[in-house]
Scaffold this motif. Structure first.
Motif, PDB file in Angstrom:
ATOM      1  N   GLY A  16      34.886  15.338  51.906  1.00  0.00           N
ATOM      2  CA  GLY A  16      34.638  15.333  50.473  1.00  0.00           C
ATOM      3  C   GLY A  16      33.664  16.400  50.033  1.00  0.00           C
ATOM      4  O   GLY A  16      33.240  17.250  50.827  1.00  0.00           O
ATOM      5  N   SER A  17      33.305  16.342  48.748  1.00  0.00           N
ATOM      6  CA  SER A  17      32.446  17.354  48.148  1.00  0.00           C
ATOM      7  C   SER A  17      31.329  16.704  47.335  1.00  0.00           C
ATOM      8  O   SER A  17      31.489  15.601  46.806  1.00  0.00           O
ATOM      9  N   PHE A  67      29.808  25.730  51.991  1.00  0.00           N
ATOM     10  CA  PHE A  67      28.839  25.552  50.915  1.00  0.00           C
ATOM     11  C   PHE A  67      28.715  26.853  50.124  1.00  0.00           C
ATOM     12  O   PHE A  67      28.815  27.950  50.694  1.00  0.00           O
ATOM     13  N   THR A  68      28.461  26.716  48.834  1.00  0.00           N
ATOM     14  CA  THR A  68      28.240  27.874  47.977  1.00  0.00           C
ATOM     15  C   THR A  68      27.008  27.631  47.117  1.00  0.00           C
ATOM     16  O   THR A  68      26.917  26.590  46.445  1.00  0.00           O
ATOM     17  N   ILE A  69      26.084  28.585  47.143  1.00  0.00           N
ATOM     18  CA  ILE A  69      24.896  28.493  46.312  1.00  0.00           C
ATOM     19  C   ILE A  69      25.084  29.360  45.078  1.00  0.00           C
ATOM     20  O   ILE A  69      25.659  30.450  45.159  1.00  0.00           O
ATOM     21  N   LYS A  75      17.557  30.166  33.410  1.00  0.00           N
ATOM     22  CA  LYS A  75      17.275  28.742  33.289  1.00  0.00           C
ATOM     23  C   LYS A  75      16.501  28.192  34.481  1.00  0.00           C
ATOM     24  O   LYS A  75      16.228  26.994  34.539  1.00  0.00           O
ATOM     25  N   ASN A  76      16.173  29.062  35.434  1.00  0.00           N
ATOM     26  CA  ASN A  76      15.431  28.636  36.640  1.00  0.00           C
ATOM     27  C   ASN A  76      16.115  27.460  37.331  1.00  0.00           C
ATOM     28  O   ASN A  76      15.489  26.439  37.661  1.00  0.00           O
ATOM     29  N   THR A  77      17.399  27.608  37.530  1.00  0.00           N
ATOM     30  CA  THR A  77      18.176  26.552  38.183  1.00  0.00           C
ATOM     31  C   THR A  77      18.918  27.110  39.388  1.00  0.00           C
ATOM     32  O   THR A  77      19.238  28.307  39.454  1.00  0.00           O
ATOM     33  N   VAL A  78      19.205  26.227  40.326  1.00  0.00           N
ATOM     34  CA  VAL A  78      20.007  26.576  41.491  1.00  0.00           C
ATOM     35  C   VAL A  78      20.906  25.397  41.804  1.00  0.00           C
ATOM     36  O   VAL A  78      20.526  24.238  41.573  1.00  0.00           O
ATOM     37  N   TYR A  79      22.096  25.716  42.289  1.00  0.00           N
ATOM     38  CA  TYR A  79      23.083  24.701  42.606  1.00  0.00           C
ATOM     39  C   TYR A  79      23.598  24.922  44.022  1.00  0.00           C
ATOM     40  O   TYR A  79      23.601  26.040  44.528  1.00  0.00           O
ATOM     41  N   LEU A  80      24.039  23.834  44.613  1.00  0.00           N
ATOM     42  CA  LEU A  80      24.643  23.938  45.933  1.00  0.00           C
ATOM     43  C   LEU A  80      25.941  23.138  45.910  1.00  0.00           C
ATOM     44  O   LEU A  80      25.921  21.903  45.852  1.00  0.00           O
ATOM     45  N   GLN A  81      27.058  23.853  45.922  1.00  0.00           N
ATOM     46  CA  GLN A  81      28.365  23.214  45.999  1.00  0.00           C
ATOM     47  C   GLN A  81      28.694  23.019  47.470  1.00  0.00           C
ATOM     48  O   GLN A  81      28.768  23.995  48.222  1.00  0.00           O
TER      49      GLN A  81
END
Length: 115
Positions: A16-17, A67-69, A75-81
């Protein structure tokens, strides 16, 4: 002082994700790097992925291709898919930010992958 707020952890089946999010706020002058570490019980904290200001990224070998960052400098944001999750990805995931001369950490979000 910098505050980091993470979200998006949870329980998912193998394959899953999940998508983790982290937002930085507070006394932020210039963020050079934002990224994610993880720590499983009994293990040392290990780097998962990092994103430099402007968008270039590095990944640990164990997540490459899965994984993809990403993030938004304004917006000073970071995501990790996180895709194709495996039981060995189970850990607490910690967001971090590198400013000039300092590093700040979030409190962590738990990711649990069931087999």
């Amino acid at each position: 002082q910098v505050q980091l707020v993470e979200s998006g952890g949870g329980l998912v089946q193998a394959g899953g994700s999940l998508r983790l999010s982290c937002a930085a706020s507070g006394s932020i002058s210039r963020i050079n790097v934002m990224g994610w570490f993880r720590q499983a019980p009994g293990n040392q904290r290990e780097l998962v992925a990092s994103r430099r200001r402007g968008g270039s990224a590095d990944y640990a070998d164990f997540v490459k291709g899965r994984f993809t960052i990403s993030g938004d400098d304004g917006k000073n944001t970071v995501y990790l898919q996180m895709n194709s999750l495996r039981p060995e990805d189970t850990a607490a995931y910690y967001c971090y930010v590198d400013l000039v001369g300092s590093r700040s950490w979030g409190k962590g979000t738990q990711v649990t992958v069931s087999s």
